[in-house]
Design an enzyme around this catalytic site. Sequence first.
Site, mmCIF file in Angstrom:
data_model
loop_
_atom_site.group_PDB
_atom_site.id
_atom_site.type_symbol
_atom_site.label_atom_id
_atom_site.label_comp_id
_atom_site.label_asym_id
_atom_site.label_seq_id
_atom_site.Cartn_x
_atom_site.Cartn_y
_atom_site.Cartn_z
ATOM 1 N N ASN A 18 46.854 53.479 28.128
ATOM 2 C CA ASN A 18 47.176 52.355 28.990
ATOM 3 C C ASN A 18 48.183 51.403 28.367
ATOM 4 O O ASN A 18 48.794 50.598 29.069
ATOM 5 C CB ASN A 18 45.897 51.592 29.358
ATOM 6 C CG ASN A 18 45.415 51.956 30.759
ATOM 7 O OD1 ASN A 18 46.037 51.581 31.736
ATOM 8 N ND2 ASN A 18 44.337 52.716 30.829
ATOM 9 N N GLY A 39 39.171 46.364 35.999
ATOM 10 C CA GLY A 39 37.913 45.641 36.080
ATOM 11 C C GLY A 39 37.332 45.597 37.475
ATOM 12 O O GLY A 39 36.634 44.640 37.816
ATOM 13 N N ASP A 97 36.306 48.875 39.074
ATOM 14 C CA ASP A 97 35.571 50.110 39.353
ATOM 15 C C ASP A 97 34.440 50.303 38.331
ATOM 16 O O ASP A 97 33.310 49.960 38.581
ATOM 17 C CB ASP A 97 36.507 51.316 39.315
ATOM 18 C CG ASP A 97 37.501 51.281 40.462
ATOM 19 O OD1 ASP A 97 37.050 51.114 41.598
ATOM 20 O OD2 ASP A 97 38.708 51.412 40.220
ATOM 21 N N ARG A 98 34.791 50.831 37.170
ATOM 22 C CA ARG A 98 33.778 51.069 36.139
ATOM 23 C C ARG A 98 33.111 49.775 35.706
ATOM 24 O O ARG A 98 31.912 49.734 35.433
ATOM 25 C CB ARG A 98 34.442 51.740 34.938
ATOM 26 C CG ARG A 98 34.774 53.186 35.210
ATOM 27 C CD ARG A 98 35.712 53.753 34.167
ATOM 28 N NE ARG A 98 37.106 53.418 34.437
ATOM 29 C CZ ARG A 98 38.145 54.020 33.861
ATOM 30 N NH1 ARG A 98 37.939 54.967 32.973
ATOM 31 N NH2 ARG A 98 39.381 53.682 34.169
ATOM 32 N N CYS A 107 37.388 47.554 32.150
ATOM 33 C CA CYS A 107 37.976 48.894 32.090
ATOM 34 C C CYS A 107 39.479 48.664 32.151
ATOM 35 O O CYS A 107 39.994 47.961 31.293
ATOM 36 C CB CYS A 107 37.457 49.781 33.209
ATOM 37 S SG CYS A 107 37.395 48.998 34.836
ATOM 38 N N SER A 108 40.171 49.182 33.140
ATOM 39 C CA SER A 108 41.586 48.872 33.227
ATOM 40 C C SER A 108 41.777 47.610 34.070
ATOM 41 O O SER A 108 42.234 46.589 33.585
ATOM 42 C CB SER A 108 42.351 50.048 33.826
ATOM 43 O OG SER A 108 42.272 51.155 32.945
ATOM 44 N N ARG A 128 39.411 52.692 48.066
ATOM 45 C CA ARG A 128 38.574 53.764 47.539
ATOM 46 C C ARG A 128 37.992 54.635 48.646
ATOM 47 O O ARG A 128 37.801 55.829 48.472
ATOM 48 C CB ARG A 128 37.422 53.178 46.698
ATOM 49 C CG ARG A 128 37.863 52.432 45.451
ATOM 50 C CD ARG A 128 38.433 53.356 44.402
ATOM 51 N NE ARG A 128 38.964 52.588 43.284
ATOM 52 C CZ ARG A 128 40.261 52.373 43.071
ATOM 53 N NH1 ARG A 128 41.156 52.912 43.878
ATOM 54 N NH2 ARG A 128 40.673 51.649 42.039
ATOM 55 N N LYS A 130 37.763 47.736 45.286
ATOM 56 C CA LYS A 130 38.702 47.990 46.384
ATOM 57 C C LYS A 130 38.132 48.986 47.394
ATOM 58 O O LYS A 130 38.549 50.139 47.468
ATOM 59 C CB LYS A 130 40.021 48.524 45.811
ATOM 60 C CG LYS A 130 40.667 47.546 44.829
ATOM 61 C CD LYS A 130 42.156 47.756 44.716
ATOM 62 C CE LYS A 130 42.541 49.066 44.094
ATOM 63 N NZ LYS A 130 43.990 49.305 44.127
ATOM 64 N N ILE A 161 38.904 57.128 38.089
ATOM 65 C CA ILE A 161 38.572 57.430 39.490
ATOM 66 C C ILE A 161 38.974 58.841 39.891
ATOM 67 O O ILE A 161 38.309 59.451 40.716
ATOM 68 C CB ILE A 161 39.225 56.406 40.450
ATOM 69 C CG1 ILE A 161 40.742 56.378 40.286
ATOM 70 C CG2 ILE A 161 38.638 55.017 40.260
ATOM 71 C CD1 ILE A 161 41.448 55.638 41.428
#
Lengths: 765, 623
Positions: free
Chosen positions: B304, B393, B395-396, B390-391, B436, B432, B330
């Site tokens: 990243n 913030g 999802d995970r 996470c990236s 998603r 999202k 994802i």
Amino acid sequence: MFSGKQTKATFKSYLPPLQTDSKKSPQLPIKKLEAKLLPGEIVVNEANFVKKCISTESCQDGLWGKLVCTNFKVSFIPHNSLPLQRFQCTHRLLGEHDISLACVEQVVTVNDVKGKQKILGSNQKLKFNPTELVLYCKDFRIIRFRFDEAGPESAKKVCLAIAHYSHPADPQLLFGFEYVGKRYHGSTDETVNGVDPGGGLQTPLFDCSSDWDREIKRTGASEWRVCTINQGYFISPSLPEFFVVPVSLADQDLKQYACCFYSQRIPLWCWNHSSGSALVRMSNISDPLQQRKVEQRISSAIIKSHPLRSDVFKSDLDKNLPNIQDIQTALLKLRQICVIEPFEESEEKWLSSLDSSRWMEYVRTFLKHAVDVVYMLESRHVSVILLEKEDRDLSCVISCLVQLMCDPHCRSLHGFQGLIQKEWVMAGHRFLDRCNHLKKSDKEESPVFLLFLDCVWQLWNQYPAAFEFTEVYLTVLGDSMWVPVFSTFLFNCPRQRAEHSRDFASSKSIHLGQDQALRFPSVWDWSQQFSLKDQTLFNNPLYVGKIATCVQNGTVKTFTHRRSKKNYSSTVRGLPSAMRNGSLGPNDTLTRRNSLMLRLRSDLSQVREQQETPSERFIRDWFSRPVDLQALLLPQLLPSHLSVWKLYFLRWVPEAQIPQGGPITAFHKLSLLTDEIETLQSQLRQYNGAGCTPNNPHTEHSKMYFKVTSTPHQSPAPPEYLSSSFPFSPMGNLCRPGILGTPLSKFLNGAKIWLSTETLANETI
Amino acid sequence: MTFLLCLSVAVEEANPVMASAPIAPYNSSPLGNSSSQNASRESLKMEPLADVAVLPGEERVIDKEIIYICPFNSAVKGKVSITNYRLYFKNTDSETPVTLNVPLGVINRVEKMGGASSRGENSYGLEITCKDMRNLRFALKQEGHSRRDIFEILFKYAFPLSHGMQLFAFLSQEKYEENGWNVYEPLEEYRRQGLPNSEWRVTFINKNYELCDTYPTILVVPYKATDEDLRRVATFRSRCRIPVLSWFHKENHAVITRCSQPLVGMSGKRNKDDERYLDVIREANGTTKLTIYDARPNVNAVANKATGGGYEGDDAYQNAELVFLDIHNIHVMRESLKKLKDIVYPNVEESHWLSSLESTHWLEHIKLVLSGAIQVADKVSSGSSVMVHCSDGWDRTAQLTSLSMLMLDSYYRTLGGFQVLLEKEWIGFGHKFASRIGHGDKNHADQDRSPIFLQFIDCVWQMTKQFPTAFEFNERLLVVILDHLYSCRFGTFLYNCESARESNNVRVKTVSLWSLINSDTSLYINPFYTPESSRVLYPVASMRHLELWVTYYIRWNPRIQHQQQSPVEQRYKELLALRDQYLKKLEELQLSDSAPSSTHLTNSSTPNAATPNQHITHLQTPF
């Protein structure tokens, strides 16, 4: 939430109450350590200052104590009762730290200084002084003892003694003989030592003709009769003295046919379906010249015994099911991945390892085969012969499963026990050989009975409310195989039991009195092993028959026969015309049989048949209707719907334990409710029946293990000692060599991973 | 016939998608009867659609003769009706009813199958791929372009946003007793946690979404951090998603904070404000080292950097400890679910099922998410504050914070608390959902789609399996949530973030899913629930215990019994009813002969009889 008084009243069987206040006893070492011995039990050897490894974070040092080998068990008597070790085990024959010799699968001695290791057998020599003893048990436990502080000679001696005594050379050296024999010696009172194989038990043992008569009546098998030609075991060595045959076969005929069958095993009647179709088990016909004729005579006799004169369908078990070696291999692999392989390392491949053990596949195959037989009985209304070479292994499983699915009576506790008596013990399942109690022939060893219990568990897991018993019961029943005092699991057949117990009695000049032979306790006499309180763990609070039983004042609901015409007409509809007359053409049988086999084969080769077979439609139809728990039950057979029997296979694995979780927590809540209902019922009875036996002890005795005791302003939380392993505890029962004590906290980052000093030492081996 | 009508309507009310198993007999349940009066009331009010009652605001668009190619039963002739909400199919060719009841929102993809000149029976038709683990195939007559109109209509109404139309949630006229939009009031929830206090304050800096357009308006930040600090920190965090408080431990004052990755980049940039801000978070309760849980695998975090992101380096953040949790992104999850679908639909892979299941890695991902959350929960309950990212913030990070909060705080295990948890950590903090799930969007291959929320619900289900008494809600709630995640009947899971929901007036123009749920909570209550306020739940994140959620993933297979309730749950309810019946009877008996019976009872020496009155009174109280 719990008062001190309650802590005392909590569970005592395998787990200690968590809050104990026994730290105030440091003056213990003076106490003399003595093994608790049973009648007939003698100490063979012992070693002091032995350490038992305990895999838990809080007691890093393990337990110090004395290791004792008797002619019955390996016993460990700890010096310090650490708070967590203060088990109040109420297993009446085995203490908390005891392992029966029959349960020991392998005795491994290790010297970690010299880097040596040896598996000990009977009468062997040991060239090094062991620093460690590892006992691999048949019930999946792994127990470790350290001899760092013990005298090297005494350590060696006790190891050799354990190895020797866990390999008895003769059945009569199994502890049960001494145990039962001693009880004849000691007491002159009439009850003969409290061993009461039949009386007081509601479980029919099927060792007398009246039990069979009752079974014939219960299932409405009017065209079948009890046959007594094998009294004294003169005809067949492996058949019971009493069994059931078609009315149309005379004793004379049977005697004549007997010699054609393997081990003279005349076909045995197992059970009748309400439609009149019979379930029969039969060994191979050894004489090829006679085969056709005898087969025909037997078949036509069975047809004659069918009210519709329906045909007979033969189900060849040897062709369609895994053999006993396959089953044994599967269990060994399963054990490898469940308890031997390091937990974390085997996580990633857990599912595929489980798959490659094939255990689940075999469970499914047996269930599936049983469903196929059920289809023949239930939908095609034909009688079924289970054909197996010796008729002593696979038939036991299939005939039991078929009856469990069809007959709700078999799902009651006594019905189930009677079923095992009938289809395993009396039919001559070679428990002695399959358990390998004498550790003579590994080829003969096979966990057929455990596989059966797993199949039952699958049914139980899918329809928990249909069974009177719990999974704890099934687990404990499996464990009882390794307590070598019960007639149930000690012998290969009734005749062997009779002979050995007669011989033993005469060699020890035991006066048997009125008995023909030594009376071994039956495993069904659960009071031999557990207190009444602990036995309530067997009672399923969900059981539907239960409420009815209670209300109807103790009368057990029996299997009802549905013989009305209406019933027939509604089910006969889909049959080929030939069947309706009761005469199924030979071609028809052939196609049926082929298609059954084809289905099994296609299943393996992943060929999906577009056309639904009749038996598939039968299954689908059944699943489309609401389930009646007191009628036919079919298991869901998709592999996705079968589960691992975690309580049995993973109970000793500390990492797999869910503290204060697991199905037991719901069970606890259910028990409380059922207990409350029982209390209300007994109160209602007192109102209704005024003076009618208010002091009846049975009504006072709750059937539930967990009882409503606290002030129920709120439903109480599950007790802290509950876990997914309950009522078993991994503590001290699973110490894998080398990776001792990987605690649960391994999952928890930051929590220290505990390694005892000895683990570190071991890693150099 | 009447019964069938009632049944389908009744079930529809309860749970439209769940009930739409391919073959009607499997729907039969005691539930159908119990609410049948309801059904007749509804059907009087509304225009009947074949056999099913339409929702208020639902309009029929087309009816058509069609053949349903059932993967289990071969071809079934019947009639399909398409409304602006659903596809409804009913067979006409046999007595055994076969019905399909599919909200259009569930549809992922509609394709034409075969051409006008294709050979073979039923080779000309439509293939519909659904988001809920099933596919549907229909065949039509080959002559006269018979599928053109239905294809176009289906395509239009299944993907309204791609055609300039509105999602059904905006057209629905449903009314409920409860207003689900009121279940979550951020300030109230923070107050419940004991906030604000001397260490943490509420800030309205984002009230116009000026600080961060994907965050909610109300944020809780360290007391010592000024709004100016926050603005400076925002420049160093991906999409300005600064570390803010998610949960506060009342006893040890440790917190869970969440954010996005720091903008470290290839050059290894540092930001003093960010570093100080993290230290302020750490100091709030005297944590010695702030643990930063980076949900990603280490390599992903490194990768990243190339796009300007990265992770907190040791040098820059000396009072912090960074832990990577190895949860994949994802895309990996999407592929994993796709593989899972392959082995369960239409038929369950029978040979080597377990190995096939393993090769999907679905349970392995579940394990990683759960064990990550366990680590977070364990850290916090030991008194150390943590930060999760996470990236971006959303999802995970949402998975980890909400699961660890579920472990730590028994409030979130109640029916109401769970709704708050979802509203707060998922909906509020900008998971999202629109991207998603792809609500109303035809672009089925969109790389932004991923079953992250489904995976989270699966984790919750795993926890309920391991702790059957710890949750107030049952499995059914989880299934209904997932069904309406796709259905677009409610506004709850629409749009990507709060600002978008606000500008589209979702709270005014649509109904909340919680309105449906809270108007009849009895359906979603776990009878085994035993409240335990202070217990931290640590599920065992091991393959030994993780199971495939068959009642969700394999529910379309007609060979599986469709039980509305788990048999044990059902039995427990029956026993409860029996208990109440006995209590009533006993009460009546006591009333009828109060005086004489008490003497009689004291005479009999049984312990139970000695205290019947006590028993009765206290047995009644809890219920």
